[in-house]
Structure formats: C-alpha cells, structure tokens
Design a protein around this motif. Structure first.
Motif, PDB file in Angstrom:
ATOM      1  N   PRO A  45       0.828  -1.209   0.000  1.00  0.00           N
ATOM      2  CA  PRO A  45       0.000   0.000   0.000  1.00  0.00           C
ATOM      3  C   PRO A  45       0.862   1.259   0.000  1.00  0.00           C
ATOM      4  O   PRO A  45       2.051   1.213   0.296  1.00  0.00           O
ATOM      5  CB  PRO A  45      -0.782  -0.120   1.299  1.00  0.00           C
ATOM      6  CG  PRO A  45       0.128  -0.866   2.219  1.00  0.00           C
ATOM      7  CD  PRO A  45       0.881  -1.829   1.331  1.00  0.00           C
ATOM      8  N   SER A  46       0.217   2.388  -0.322  1.00  0.00           N
ATOM      9  CA  SER A  46       0.910   3.673  -0.296  1.00  0.00           C
ATOM     10  C   SER A  46       0.125   4.663   0.559  1.00  0.00           C
ATOM     11  O   SER A  46      -1.079   4.507   0.749  1.00  0.00           O
ATOM     12  CB  SER A  46       1.061   4.225  -1.715  1.00  0.00           C
ATOM     13  OG  SER A  46      -0.182   4.634  -2.243  1.00  0.00           O
ATOM     14  N   ALA A  47       0.814   5.668   1.058  1.00  0.00           N
ATOM     15  CA  ALA A  47       0.181   6.667   1.926  1.00  0.00           C
ATOM     16  C   ALA A  47      -0.866   7.488   1.175  1.00  0.00           C
ATOM     17  O   ALA A  47      -1.832   7.953   1.772  1.00  0.00           O
ATOM     18  CB  ALA A  47       1.236   7.596   2.527  1.00  0.00           C
ATOM     19  N   CYS A  48      -0.700   7.658  -0.122  1.00  0.00           N
ATOM     20  CA  CYS A  48      -1.628   8.488  -0.900  1.00  0.00           C
ATOM     21  C   CYS A  48      -2.816   7.712  -1.458  1.00  0.00           C
ATOM     22  O   CYS A  48      -3.918   8.242  -1.548  1.00  0.00           O
ATOM     23  CB  CYS A  48      -0.897   9.154  -2.062  1.00  0.00           C
ATOM     24  SG  CYS A  48       0.463  10.234  -1.592  1.00  0.00           S
ATOM     25  N   GLY A  63       1.296  15.491   2.812  1.00  0.00           N
ATOM     26  CA  GLY A  63       0.522  14.856   1.753  1.00  0.00           C
ATOM     27  C   GLY A  63       0.094  15.789   0.626  1.00  0.00           C
ATOM     28  O   GLY A  63      -0.576  15.354  -0.309  1.00  0.00           O
ATOM     29  N   LYS A  64       0.469  17.058   0.674  1.00  0.00           N
ATOM     30  CA  LYS A  64       0.040  18.009  -0.362  1.00  0.00           C
ATOM     31  C   LYS A  64       0.578  17.659  -1.751  1.00  0.00           C
ATOM     32  O   LYS A  64       0.012  18.091  -2.750  1.00  0.00           O
ATOM     33  CB  LYS A  64       0.452  19.434   0.006  1.00  0.00           C
ATOM     34  CG  LYS A  64      -0.359  19.999   1.136  1.00  0.00           C
ATOM     35  CD  LYS A  64       0.041  21.432   1.439  1.00  0.00           C
ATOM     36  CE  LYS A  64      -0.770  21.938   2.619  1.00  0.00           C
ATOM     37  NZ  LYS A  64      -0.348  23.281   3.030  1.00  0.00           N
ATOM     38  N   ASN A  65       1.653  16.878  -1.827  1.00  0.00           N
ATOM     39  CA  ASN A  65       2.197  16.499  -3.125  1.00  0.00           C
ATOM     40  C   ASN A  65       1.702  15.136  -3.596  1.00  0.00           C
ATOM     41  O   ASN A  65       2.153  14.646  -4.642  1.00  0.00           O
ATOM     42  CB  ASN A  65       3.729  16.558  -3.112  1.00  0.00           C
ATOM     43  CG  ASN A  65       4.229  17.972  -3.331  1.00  0.00           C
ATOM     44  OD1 ASN A  65       3.676  18.703  -4.137  1.00  0.00           O
ATOM     45  ND2 ASN A  65       5.261  18.361  -2.609  1.00  0.00           N
ATOM     46  N   CYS A  66       0.762  14.524  -2.865  1.00  0.00           N
ATOM     47  CA  CYS A  66       0.170  13.263  -3.326  1.00  0.00           C
ATOM     48  C   CYS A  66      -0.430  13.458  -4.716  1.00  0.00           C
ATOM     49  O   CYS A  66      -1.183  14.406  -4.950  1.00  0.00           O
ATOM     50  CB  CYS A  66      -0.936  12.801  -2.375  1.00  0.00           C
ATOM     51  SG  CYS A  66      -0.356  11.925  -0.923  1.00  0.00           S
ATOM     52  N   VAL A 120       3.283   8.929  -4.745  1.00  0.00           N
ATOM     53  CA  VAL A 120       2.238   8.038  -4.240  1.00  0.00           C
ATOM     54  C   VAL A 120       2.417   7.702  -2.765  1.00  0.00           C
ATOM     55  O   VAL A 120       1.535   7.114  -2.146  1.00  0.00           O
ATOM     56  CB  VAL A 120       2.156   6.721  -5.050  1.00  0.00           C
ATOM     57  CG1 VAL A 120       1.854   7.003  -6.512  1.00  0.00           C
ATOM     58  CG2 VAL A 120       3.417   5.893  -4.897  1.00  0.00           C
ATOM     59  N   ASP A 121       3.578   8.069  -2.196  1.00  0.00           N
ATOM     60  CA  ASP A 121       3.870   7.625  -0.835  1.00  0.00           C
ATOM     61  C   ASP A 121       4.776   8.623  -0.126  1.00  0.00           C
ATOM     62  O   ASP A 121       5.275   9.573  -0.727  1.00  0.00           O
ATOM     63  CB  ASP A 121       4.543   6.247  -0.873  1.00  0.00           C
ATOM     64  CG  ASP A 121       4.201   5.381   0.332  1.00  0.00           C
ATOM     65  OD1 ASP A 121       3.675   5.902   1.332  1.00  0.00           O
ATOM     66  OD2 ASP A 121       4.479   4.166   0.266  1.00  0.00           O
ATOM     67  N   HIS A 122       4.974   8.376   1.149  1.00  0.00           N
ATOM     68  CA  HIS A 122       5.852   9.182   2.000  1.00  0.00           C
ATOM     69  C   HIS A 122       7.046   8.335   2.398  1.00  0.00           C
ATOM     70  O   HIS A 122       6.887   7.174   2.761  1.00  0.00           O
ATOM     71  CB  HIS A 122       5.078   9.632   3.244  1.00  0.00           C
ATOM     72  CG  HIS A 122       5.861  10.493   4.165  1.00  0.00           C
ATOM     73  ND1 HIS A 122       5.581  10.555   5.510  1.00  0.00           N
ATOM     74  CD2 HIS A 122       6.901  11.344   3.973  1.00  0.00           C
ATOM     75  CE1 HIS A 122       6.421  11.400   6.097  1.00  0.00           C
ATOM     76  NE2 HIS A 122       7.230  11.897   5.181  1.00  0.00           N
ATOM     77  N   CYS A 123       8.218   8.915   2.312  1.00  0.00           N
ATOM     78  CA  CYS A 123       9.455   8.267   2.738  1.00  0.00           C
ATOM     79  C   CYS A 123       9.948   9.063   3.953  1.00  0.00           C
ATOM     80  O   CYS A 123      10.693  10.034   3.812  1.00  0.00           O
ATOM     81  CB  CYS A 123      10.471   8.302   1.595  1.00  0.00           C
ATOM     82  SG  CYS A 123      12.013   7.446   1.936  1.00  0.00           S
TER      83      CYS A 123
END
Length: 136
Positions: free
Chosen positions: A34-37, A58-61, A90-93
C-alpha cells in the motif's frame, strides 16, 4: 523568424528549464502497495515516495515530477544514463530512515541511473498543470 533566432530561443528555453530545477538525492524501493496516498490501489511503476522535504503533509500526493540524475555521492563512477523520468508521488518516505528527497520506484530509478549506485544526486522539477502555482 530566422534560423539563428530559433536556435537562440531554444538555448534560452533549455537554460530556463535547467535553472528552475531543484537539486536533491534519490534512492529506490521495490514494494509499491500500500501507499500513503492511494492505499491498496496500484498506481503503476513510474512512481515515487516523497521525502520529508517534499511530503508537505501529503500536499504532493498525486503530483508529478521530472527527475534527472546528475551524479553519484558514492564511489560508483558515471551512474547516470542522461535520460529524464516523470514520476507520480504516491507515498511518504519519512525520516530519519529515509535519506532521500525522492525514493523512486526501481523501474524509474533504472531509467535515469544504474541501480548499482543505490543513491544518486538528482535535479527535479514539479510538472505544473494549467496555471497552477504549486510550490515545490
């Protein structure tokens, strides 16, 4: 318009594009869902996870970025292919474990650099949609 004028305009356009890119670091990952976005909804393989500097809560999702390898911070000589790649966030690192600006999918990383490098210096630029005034 003369041939010389067109060449000059082309050179200026290239310089403006290069000058507006932001330097950063890229790594790669292999597990995309899964991804955070987007949760469990796959988004293909031209994707990336944003490091803390680009995540912005998440503004750049879903935003897209053009990425180009500019070199290697480690001992791998000439890792860059000279190509650009466009990826979707699609995700956060998250830090402190994530040391990169963009954690690219393995497929996206391989387009711009030799995966043996593992980590590369990059220039990246958000692709604007319409007249949007997004901040990187």
């Amino acid at each position: 318009m003369g041939k010389t004028s067109l060449i000059f305009i082309g050179i200026v356009a290239c310089l403006v594009s290069i000058a507006s890119a932001t330097p950063g670091i890229a790594t790669f990952y292999k597990s995309y869902v899964p991804s955070a976005c987007f949760g469990n909804k796959p988004q293909g393989n031209m994707i990336a996870a944003a490091g803390d500097a680009l995540w912005k809560n998440g503004k750049n999702c879903g935003k897209t970025f053009t990425v180009k390898c500019t070199g290697s911070p480690n001992a791998v000589p000439n890792p860059c292919t000279g190509k650009n790649v466009t990826v979707k966030i699609v995700d956060h690192c998250p830090g402190p474990g994530c040391k990169s600006t963009l954690d690219l999918s393995q497929e996206a990383f391989a387009i711009i650099a030799n995966p043996v490098a593992g980590i590369i210096n990059i220039d990246y630029k958000k692709i604007k949609v319409g007249n949007a005034k997004d901040e990187v």
